[in-house]
Design a protein around this motif. Structure first.
Motif, PDB file in Angstrom:
ATOM      1  N   ILE A  34       0.654  -1.177  -0.107  1.00  0.00           N
ATOM      2  CA  ILE A  34      -0.148  -0.116  -0.018  1.00  0.00           C
ATOM      3  C   ILE A  34       0.796   1.282   0.144  1.00  0.00           C
ATOM      4  CG2 ILE A  34      -1.621   1.445   1.547  1.00  0.00           C
ATOM      5  CD1 ILE A  34      -2.831  -1.513   2.053  1.00  0.00           C
ATOM      6  N   VAL A  35       1.836   1.251   0.715  1.00  0.00           N
ATOM      7  CA  VAL A  35       2.819   2.348   1.102  1.00  0.00           C
ATOM      8  C   VAL A  35       3.483   2.513  -0.471  1.00  0.00           C
ATOM      9  CG1 VAL A  35       5.086   3.115   1.765  1.00  0.00           C
ATOM     10  CG2 VAL A  35       3.086   2.401   3.540  1.00  0.00           C
ATOM     11  N   ALA A  36       4.005   1.271  -0.946  1.00  0.00           N
ATOM     12  CA  ALA A  36       4.456   1.639  -2.286  1.00  0.00           C
ATOM     13  C   ALA A  36       3.681   2.014  -3.454  1.00  0.00           C
ATOM     14  CB  ALA A  36       5.196   0.158  -2.704  1.00  0.00           C
ATOM     15  N   PHE A  37       2.562   1.575  -3.418  1.00  0.00           N
ATOM     16  CA  PHE A  37       1.785   2.239  -4.469  1.00  0.00           C
ATOM     17  C   PHE A  37       1.379   3.772  -4.290  1.00  0.00           C
ATOM     18  CE2 PHE A  37      -0.478  -1.871  -5.062  1.00  0.00           C
ATOM     19  CZ  PHE A  37      -0.001  -2.393  -6.472  1.00  0.00           C
ATOM     20  N   ALA A  38       1.139   4.192  -2.940  1.00  0.00           N
ATOM     21  CA  ALA A  38       0.918   5.325  -2.808  1.00  0.00           C
ATOM     22  C   ALA A  38       2.413   6.280  -3.094  1.00  0.00           C
ATOM     23  CB  ALA A  38       0.747   5.926  -1.246  1.00  0.00           C
ATOM     24  N   ASN A  39       3.504   5.781  -2.903  1.00  0.00           N
ATOM     25  CA  ASN A  39       4.662   6.403  -2.954  1.00  0.00           C
ATOM     26  C   ASN A  39       4.884   6.471  -4.813  1.00  0.00           C
ATOM     27  OD1 ASN A  39       5.423   7.408  -0.706  1.00  0.00           O
ATOM     28  ND2 ASN A  39       6.632   5.640  -0.091  1.00  0.00           N
ATOM     29  N   SER A  40       4.430   5.804  -5.424  1.00  0.00           N
ATOM     30  CA  SER A  40       4.632   5.594  -6.852  1.00  0.00           C
ATOM     31  C   SER A  40       3.407   6.122  -7.576  1.00  0.00           C
ATOM     32  CB  SER A  40       4.754   4.167  -7.397  1.00  0.00           C
ATOM     33  OG  SER A  40       5.860   3.643  -6.416  1.00  0.00           O
ATOM     34  N   GLY A  41       2.833   5.588  -8.547  1.00  0.00           N
ATOM     35  CA  GLY A  41       1.572   6.078  -9.299  1.00  0.00           C
ATOM     36  C   GLY A  41       0.320   5.757  -8.788  1.00  0.00           C
ATOM     37  N   GLY A  42       0.040   5.007  -7.710  1.00  0.00           N
ATOM     38  CA  GLY A  42      -1.136   4.465  -7.400  1.00  0.00           C
ATOM     39  C   GLY A  42      -1.244   3.026  -7.604  1.00  0.00           C
ATOM     40  N   GLY A  43      -2.255   2.314  -7.328  1.00  0.00           N
ATOM     41  CA  GLY A  43      -2.419   1.070  -7.602  1.00  0.00           C
ATOM     42  C   GLY A  43      -3.516   0.489  -7.009  1.00  0.00           C
ATOM     43  N   LYS A  44      -4.055  -1.150  -7.245  1.00  0.00           N
ATOM     44  CA  LYS A  44      -4.864  -1.706  -6.718  1.00  0.00           C
ATOM     45  C   LYS A  44      -4.474  -2.801  -5.966  1.00  0.00           C
ATOM     46  CE  LYS A  44      -8.587  -0.483 -10.049  1.00  0.00           C
ATOM     47  NZ  LYS A  44      -7.707   0.549 -10.824  1.00  0.00           N
ATOM     48  N   LEU A  45      -4.752  -3.207  -4.783  1.00  0.00           N
ATOM     49  CA  LEU A  45      -4.367  -4.343  -4.201  1.00  0.00           C
ATOM     50  C   LEU A  45      -5.602  -5.226  -3.738  1.00  0.00           C
ATOM     51  CD1 LEU A  45      -2.575  -5.982  -2.100  1.00  0.00           C
ATOM     52  CD2 LEU A  45      -3.268  -4.367  -0.123  1.00  0.00           C
ATOM     53  N   LEU A  46      -5.426  -6.480  -4.240  1.00  0.00           N
ATOM     54  CA  LEU A  46      -6.759  -7.387  -4.218  1.00  0.00           C
ATOM     55  C   LEU A  46      -6.551  -8.579  -3.109  1.00  0.00           C
ATOM     56  CD1 LEU A  46      -7.418  -8.079  -8.067  1.00  0.00           C
ATOM     57  CD2 LEU A  46      -8.095  -6.047  -6.720  1.00  0.00           C
ATOM     58  N   ILE A  47      -7.136  -8.310  -2.112  1.00  0.00           N
ATOM     59  CA  ILE A  47      -7.257  -9.448  -1.228  1.00  0.00           C
ATOM     60  C   ILE A  47      -8.251 -10.550  -1.479  1.00  0.00           C
ATOM     61  CG2 ILE A  47      -7.204  -9.911   1.300  1.00  0.00           C
ATOM     62  CD1 ILE A  47      -5.037  -8.126   0.434  1.00  0.00           C
ATOM     63  N   GLY A  48      -7.777 -11.988  -1.643  1.00  0.00           N
ATOM     64  CA  GLY A  48      -8.627 -13.000  -1.792  1.00  0.00           C
ATOM     65  C   GLY A  48      -8.320 -13.747  -3.204  1.00  0.00           C
ATOM     66  N   VAL A  49      -7.115 -13.213  -3.717  1.00  0.00           N
ATOM     67  CA  VAL A  49      -6.524 -13.623  -5.058  1.00  0.00           C
ATOM     68  C   VAL A  49      -5.037 -14.028  -5.152  1.00  0.00           C
ATOM     69  CG1 VAL A  49      -5.950 -13.084  -7.406  1.00  0.00           C
ATOM     70  CG2 VAL A  49      -7.849 -11.833  -6.304  1.00  0.00           C
ATOM     71  N   GLY A  50      -4.932 -15.415  -5.518  1.00  0.00           N
ATOM     72  CA  GLY A  50      -3.401 -15.843  -5.563  1.00  0.00           C
ATOM     73  C   GLY A  50      -2.348 -15.511  -6.484  1.00  0.00           C
ATOM     74  N   ASP A  51      -1.281 -15.503  -6.296  1.00  0.00           N
ATOM     75  CA  ASP A  51      -0.228 -15.120  -7.356  1.00  0.00           C
ATOM     76  C   ASP A  51      -0.549 -15.815  -8.624  1.00  0.00           C
ATOM     77  OD1 ASP A  51       0.943 -13.490  -5.387  1.00  0.00           O
ATOM     78  OD2 ASP A  51       2.340 -15.082  -4.676  1.00  0.00           O
ATOM     79  N   LYS A  53      -3.427 -16.343  -9.799  1.00  0.00           N
ATOM     80  CA  LYS A  53      -4.560 -15.595 -10.631  1.00  0.00           C
ATOM     81  C   LYS A  53      -5.741 -16.426 -10.304  1.00  0.00           C
ATOM     82  CE  LYS A  53      -1.922 -13.971 -14.591  1.00  0.00           C
ATOM     83  NZ  LYS A  53      -1.921 -13.834 -16.081  1.00  0.00           N
ATOM     84  N   THR A  54      -5.791 -17.340  -9.325  1.00  0.00           N
ATOM     85  CA  THR A  54      -6.984 -17.881  -8.727  1.00  0.00           C
ATOM     86  C   THR A  54      -7.785 -17.040  -7.972  1.00  0.00           C
ATOM     87  OG1 THR A  54      -5.907 -18.945  -6.895  1.00  0.00           O
ATOM     88  CG2 THR A  54      -5.774 -20.266  -8.991  1.00  0.00           C
ATOM     89  N   ILE A  55      -9.074 -16.943  -8.374  1.00  0.00           N
ATOM     90  CA  ILE A  55      -9.756 -15.892  -7.500  1.00  0.00           C
ATOM     91  C   ILE A  55     -10.521 -16.837  -6.282  1.00  0.00           C
ATOM     92  CG2 ILE A  55     -11.494 -14.209  -7.307  1.00  0.00           C
ATOM     93  CD1 ILE A  55     -10.914 -13.712 -10.207  1.00  0.00           C
ATOM     94  N   LYS A  56      -9.908 -16.953  -5.136  1.00  0.00           N
ATOM     95  CA  LYS A  56     -10.625 -17.749  -4.106  1.00  0.00           C
ATOM     96  C   LYS A  56     -11.445 -17.192  -3.192  1.00  0.00           C
ATOM     97  CE  LYS A  56      -6.928 -21.424  -4.145  1.00  0.00           C
ATOM     98  NZ  LYS A  56      -6.154 -22.143  -3.343  1.00  0.00           N
ATOM     99  N   GLY A  57     -11.187 -15.859  -3.038  1.00  0.00           N
ATOM    100  CA  GLY A  57     -12.157 -14.968  -2.180  1.00  0.00           C
ATOM    101  C   GLY A  57     -11.762 -15.240  -0.666  1.00  0.00           C
ATOM    102  N   LEU A  58     -12.504 -14.484   0.063  1.00  0.00           N
ATOM    103  CA  LEU A  58     -12.477 -14.558   1.490  1.00  0.00           C
ATOM    104  C   LEU A  58     -13.810 -15.010   2.073  1.00  0.00           C
ATOM    105  CD1 LEU A  58     -10.708 -11.014   1.791  1.00  0.00           C
ATOM    106  CD2 LEU A  58      -9.527 -13.382   2.000  1.00  0.00           C
ATOM    107  N   LYS A  59     -13.497 -15.922   3.057  1.00  0.00           N
ATOM    108  CA  LYS A  59     -14.914 -16.571   3.788  1.00  0.00           C
ATOM    109  C   LYS A  59     -15.423 -15.673   4.851  1.00  0.00           C
ATOM    110  CE  LYS A  59     -16.752 -20.507   5.757  1.00  0.00           C
ATOM    111  NZ  LYS A  59     -16.483 -22.131   6.392  1.00  0.00           N
ATOM    112  N   TYR A  60     -14.428 -14.602   5.445  1.00  0.00           N
ATOM    113  CA  TYR A  60     -14.916 -13.818   6.447  1.00  0.00           C
ATOM    114  C   TYR A  60     -14.396 -12.429   6.224  1.00  0.00           C
ATOM    115  CZ  TYR A  60     -15.725 -18.196   8.825  1.00  0.00           C
ATOM    116  OH  TYR A  60     -16.223 -19.428   9.255  1.00  0.00           O
TER     117      TYR A  60
END
Length: 213
Positions: A34-51, A53-60
């Motif tokens: 998050i800090v790296a994105f803010a210090n660079s050009g911005g970006g998106k962080l997806l929680i619940g997605v594997g390296d 590219k599998t979209i497993k999601g979060l149960k809670y």
């Protein structure tokens, strides 16, 4: 963002504006992205997605959201602007999407439990610790607009060195010009701020090249 848009985004893979995390484990490490994105050009962080590219999601998802929002408040300074949304998956799981904006208040830092501060920047699909020069460039870029410098002997030696090779480091410039490292550092930072040079951060050593006109 709907599920279709999420899938299209994930298909792109991680890069300088996109990072995947499968879970919210070790939130003190996730905030580096998050800090790296803010210090660079911005970006998106997806929680619940594997390296992969599998979209497993979060149960809670409520718990993950709480943990990460608290971590951003606790470990990031100065305050980072972002917005968060949830994307519903067919199996009632959810993906958290953090949209981190490009910040005018950089450099931002991660504060660890001992109170140490470290800044990070985004390099391709990695978040790397920012060098002293990168921190200084970010700090001064928000304060100075019309940067001027004096073209002297050390600047001439720098240009001659860049004529022979595509890039220089602080140490290679200091060695070639026969000047102290801190003087070489200040000179390179000033020339980046004056748009004469471009800096290319890296986790090993930053490189400086002539700016593209």
């Amino acid at each position: 963002m709907d599920l279709r848009s999420l899938k299209e985004l994930v298909r792109q893979g991680e890069g300088d504006r996109l990072e995947f995390k499968l879970k919210s484990n070790h939130p003190e490490r996730i905030v580096r992205e998050i800090v790296a994105f803010a210090n660079s050009g911005g970006g998106k962080l997806l929680i619940g997605v594997g390296d992969d590219k599998t979209i497993k999601g979060l149960k809670y998802a409520d718990e993950d959201e709480y943990i990460l929002v608290r971590a951003i408040e606790k470990y990031c300074t100065p305050e980072i602007r972002y917005r968060m949304e949830r994307v519903q998956l067919p199996d009632e799981r959810e993906v958290l999407v953090f949209h981190i904006l490009h910040s005018p208040d950089k450099p931002h830092y991660v504060i660890d439990e001992e109170g140490n501060r470290r800044a990070y920047v985004r390099v391709a699909d990695r978040s790397v610790q920012a060098s002293k020069e990168m921190r200084e460039i970010m700090r001064r870029a928000r304060q100075e607009r019309d940067v001027r410098f004096q073209y002297g002997e050390k600047e001439q030696k720098l240009m001659q060195l860049l004529d022979k090779q595509k890039s220089v480091t602080v140490d290679s410039f200091a060695s070639t010009a026969g000047i102290p490292r801190n003087m070489a550092s200040r000179t390179l930072v000033l020339l980046v701020l004056a748009n004469v040079l471009e800096v290319h951060p890296d986790e090993v050593v930053d490189r400086f090249t002539m700016a593209m006109l």
